[in-house]
Write a protein that holds these residues in place. Structure first.
Motif, short mmCIF file in Angstrom:
data_model
loop_
_atom_site.label_atom_id
_atom_site.label_comp_id
_atom_site.label_asym_id
_atom_site.label_seq_id
_atom_site.Cartn_x
_atom_site.Cartn_y
_atom_site.Cartn_z
N PHE B 131 -10.24 -62.11 18.36
CA PHE B 131 -9.14 -61.95 19.41
C PHE B 131 -9.56 -62.49 20.80
O PHE B 131 -8.89 -62.78 21.60
CB PHE B 131 -8.91 -60.42 19.72
N ALA B 132 -10.81 -62.58 20.90
CA ALA B 132 -11.13 -63.39 22.42
C ALA B 132 -10.54 -64.65 22.34
O ALA B 132 -9.92 -65.16 23.35
CB ALA B 132 -12.58 -63.28 22.45
N LEU B 137 -6.65 -68.94 24.03
CA LEU B 137 -6.05 -70.05 23.62
C LEU B 137 -4.65 -69.93 23.11
O LEU B 137 -3.81 -71.01 23.23
CB LEU B 137 -6.74 -70.68 22.32
N VAL B 138 -4.08 -68.60 23.08
CA VAL B 138 -2.74 -68.53 22.74
C VAL B 138 -2.15 -67.73 23.78
O VAL B 138 -1.03 -68.15 24.29
CB VAL B 138 -2.54 -67.95 21.34
N GLY B 139 -2.49 -66.57 24.12
CA GLY B 139 -1.83 -65.60 25.14
C GLY B 139 -2.46 -64.23 24.97
O GLY B 139 -3.17 -63.89 23.94
N VAL B 236 -8.05 -60.83 31.09
CA VAL B 236 -8.80 -61.60 31.98
C VAL B 236 -8.67 -63.14 30.99
O VAL B 236 -8.36 -63.89 31.49
CB VAL B 236 -10.03 -61.29 32.43
N LEU B 237 -9.17 -62.94 29.82
CA LEU B 237 -9.31 -64.14 29.10
C LEU B 237 -7.86 -64.98 28.80
O LEU B 237 -7.92 -65.97 28.99
CB LEU B 237 -9.78 -63.76 27.82
N ALA B 238 -6.62 -63.97 28.88
CA ALA B 238 -5.43 -64.55 28.66
C ALA B 238 -4.93 -65.30 29.56
O ALA B 238 -3.91 -65.85 29.64
CB ALA B 238 -4.63 -63.48 27.99
N LEU B 391 -14.19 -69.05 37.56
CA LEU B 391 -15.40 -69.19 36.53
C LEU B 391 -15.07 -68.99 34.99
O LEU B 391 -15.85 -69.26 34.00
CB LEU B 391 -16.68 -68.18 37.01
N VAL B 392 -14.09 -68.31 34.90
CA VAL B 392 -13.48 -67.90 33.48
C VAL B 392 -13.46 -68.96 32.51
O VAL B 392 -13.98 -68.82 31.32
CB VAL B 392 -12.39 -67.15 33.44
#
Lengths: 116, 509
Positions: B131-132, B137-139, B236-238, B391-392
């Motif tokens: 899921f990360a 990569l998708v949303g 944050v990743l999204a 930095l993400v």
């Protein structure tokens, strides 16, 4: 001045890899002696190349079940008998060799299969 | 499976469960990666440095605002409208709730061997690592299918929505999410029961109780935005992802439970506003990778801490598998005899606390240096808030590189587990005897993918920081000067990430 041709370099590199890959697989024999569940210092990392025909010949002074992770191969090792584990190193990677025995669960070394 | 093989599987299970430190660093399962060769490591590091200066050299002329980047509204197309349809979202939530139920049931009543039960593989491989990847990569799909949020919302619909009993203290920011994320990281990286299905089941029950209590007291959206570690982490990743939801309905944003900080009359990535907004005021946009990281308006000091904790635990995970950590661990292990069996847990916990502190110290020192280089036009704390998101991309790239083979090899266990999720010997889809193919991807492909991902992530990071600097500084000269320390920091971070994947993986004792 000639224009740089990155694709030409790329093709050369690709060809070099193909040529390297064409070098035949080799038979690889490792003579391994376990003493109280330990391999000698110099034999804890076994390096082979992808495609090699690997033979691990084991002798031991105590009984263990040996397990090669990833390839998921196992062998029962008993004293005074040598046991051979044969396989083709098809997949690349770094695979732990583990022994299981009464009261013992230990990684004794690693098999590294490098790409050609 | 012969009796001996079954015993071996059980032996492995007990080993994973009881051996202090477990057999691997990460939550569950083996990694078989070969270290990246030295020449490739050096080439990649040099490329990262050279490209950094190239980006600053060609330097973008006009800086887009926080939301002023190119976007394409997918809702203008029939396919987009179909995918974003209410019924599709409902169906996805139903599947998600069903999977939660299945995993919980498997963990509590299924076979307790980690590899014969669906729960450990599903939770650690498919959900946490997978899921990360999807989020970055998708949303932000988690915002759509989060089963805990869906169940709570259905409960509200059935029982009537009650106003939150407590007002969330605004000063707390996302600190609760920081604390809960650290607790989760401890379970993932240190806790020895992390691969035992029943332990995971109990943790799911505890997390559900906490989440629903929090939602009941503070409101569903408020809790998700401030205290839920997963909604915050995937969120944050999204921000890096190439999709976003955007709402231009002022009325909907005004009534939003959380202050969603609309800018230029639009709010970004607020699912609550999206649900409420008039259809004509909704957008579901494609944007370029990393564009969402330019939106620094809502980054609070606690969010800076959250991002640093997220980045540092990812690096710590990789670091614990290196020979360097093994030697530190070995020395401490010998020195701390008095602690007995708790030694490895203690040493791991120390590391897990030390890494975020170290990241925080280094980051604050660099923020201070950047502020100084930028003629102190911006304060250190403003600089820290503005640049932390840049930095993400490096962390995402490292995460991709680090887990690439793990996901491909351990993920194959799901093919087998789908047929027999409880380990009862079923064969629902005829795949129960499937054996993972460890040769699915060769070492050379893995190395190049990893190195290219890290270098590309680095380039995006440098670019994002550069754009933010040009936007926030009054003059170009100060903006460029402020970026010199940032460049040093990013090159350092990238080189450390590359160094870790160039180390042979060492199992914990």
């Amino acid at each position: 001045m000639t224009t740089p041709r990155p694709w030409a370099l790329f093709a050369a590199v690709a060809l070099a890899f193909l040529a390297a890959g064409a070098v035949g697989a080799e038979p690889r024999l490792f003579d391994l002696t376990l003493k109280d569940g330990l391999l000698p210092e110099g034999q804890r990392l076994l390096r082979v190349n992808q495609g090699d025909e690997v033979t691990l010949k084991w002798t031991t002074n105590r009984a263990f079940t040996l397990h090669l992770h990833g390839y998921d191969l196992e062998a029962r090792l008993v004293p005074q008998t040598s046991v051979e584990l044969r396989f083709t190193a098809r997949a690349t990677g770094r695979f732990p060799l583990e022994i299981h025995g009464p009261g013992t669960e230990r990684t004794i070394g690693h098999l590294e299969v490098h790409p050609r | 499976m012969t009796a001996r093989r079954r015993r071996l599987a059980w032996g492995g299970a007990i080993l994973l469960a009881l051996a202090p430190g477990g057999a691997t660093a990460h939550g569950f399962g083996q990694r078989y990666d070969l270290p990246v060769p030295l020449w490739l490591w050096a080439t990649a590091a040099a490329a990262a440095v050279a490209l950094s200066f190239a980006i600053i050299g060609v330097s973008v002329k006009a800086s887009p605002g926080a939301q002023g980047y190119a976007r394409l509204d997918l809702l203008r197309f029939r396919v987009g409208r179909l995918l974003a349809d209410r019924r599709i979202r409902l169906a996805a939530r139903l599947v998600s709730v069903g999977l939660l139920g299945l995993v919980l049931a498997a963990s509590l009543v299924g076979d307790q061997s980690p590899t014969r039960n669906l729960a450990p593989t599903f939770i650690w491989v498919a959900w946490w690592v997978g899921f990360a990847y999807l989020s970055a990569l998708v949303g932000n799909l988690w915002a759509v299918i989060n089963p805990w949020a869906a169940l709570f919302a259905w409960g509200e619909t059935l029982l009537g929505r009650r106003p939150p009993r407590l007002r969330y203290p605004a000063g707390l920011g996302v600190w609760p999410a920081v604390a809960l994320f650290l607790a989760f990281a401890w379970i993932e990286l240190i806790y020895t029961g992390r691969s035992i299905p029943a332990q995971l089941g109990h943790l799911i029950v505890a997390y559900s109780a906490l989440t629903w209590t929090g939602m009941a007291f503070f409101g569903r959206v408020t809790w998700l935005r401030h205290a839920d570690p997963f909604a915050t982490a995937f969120g944050v990743l999204a921000r890096f992802a190439p999709t976003e939801v955007r709402v231009t309905d002022r009325e909907a944003c005004r009534r939003c439970e959380v202050a969603c900080a609309p800018r230029d009359g639009a709010c970004l990535d607020c699912g609550a506003c999206f649900e409420r907004a008039a259809p004509a005021r909704r957008e579901w946009n494609l944007r370029s990778f990393g564009a969402g990281l330019l939106n620094t308006g809502d980054v609070s000091p606690s969010m800076v801490a959250f991002v640093l904790v997220l980045l540092s635990t990812v690096t710590f995970d990789g670091f614990t598998a290196t020979p360097a950590w093994a030697s530190v661990e070995g020395r401490l292990y010998a020195a701390l005899v008095a602690l007995g069996d708790a030694r490895l847990t203690f040493i791991g916990t120390l590391g897990l606390i030390a890494f975020p502190l170290l990241f925080g110290l280094v980051y604050v020192a660099f923020a201070r240096w950047m502020a100084w280089m930028g003629d102190d036009q911006l304060t250190t704390s403003t600089v820290a808030r503005l640049f932390v998101l840049s930095l993400v991309p490096i962390a995402i790239a490292y995460h991709l590189a680090h887990y690439f083979t793990y996901l491909l090899i351990q993920g194959q266990l799901l093919i087998r587990l789908a047929s027999d999720p409880f380990g009862f010997g079923w064969d629902l889809f005829g795949t129960a005897r499937y054996r993972p193919d460890i040769g699915i991807v060769g070492a050379r492909a893995v190395w190049y993918t990893a190195v290219v991902a890290i270098v590309v992530g680095h380039v995006i990071a440098v670019y994002v920081a550069h754009v933010v600097a040009l936007r926030e500084y009054r003059d170009r000269r100060a903006a460029l000067r402020s970026q010199l320390p940032m460049l040093v920091l990013m090159v350092g971070y990238t080189v450390v990430s590359l160094w870790i994947i160039a180390q042979p993986i060492v199992e914990s004792r």
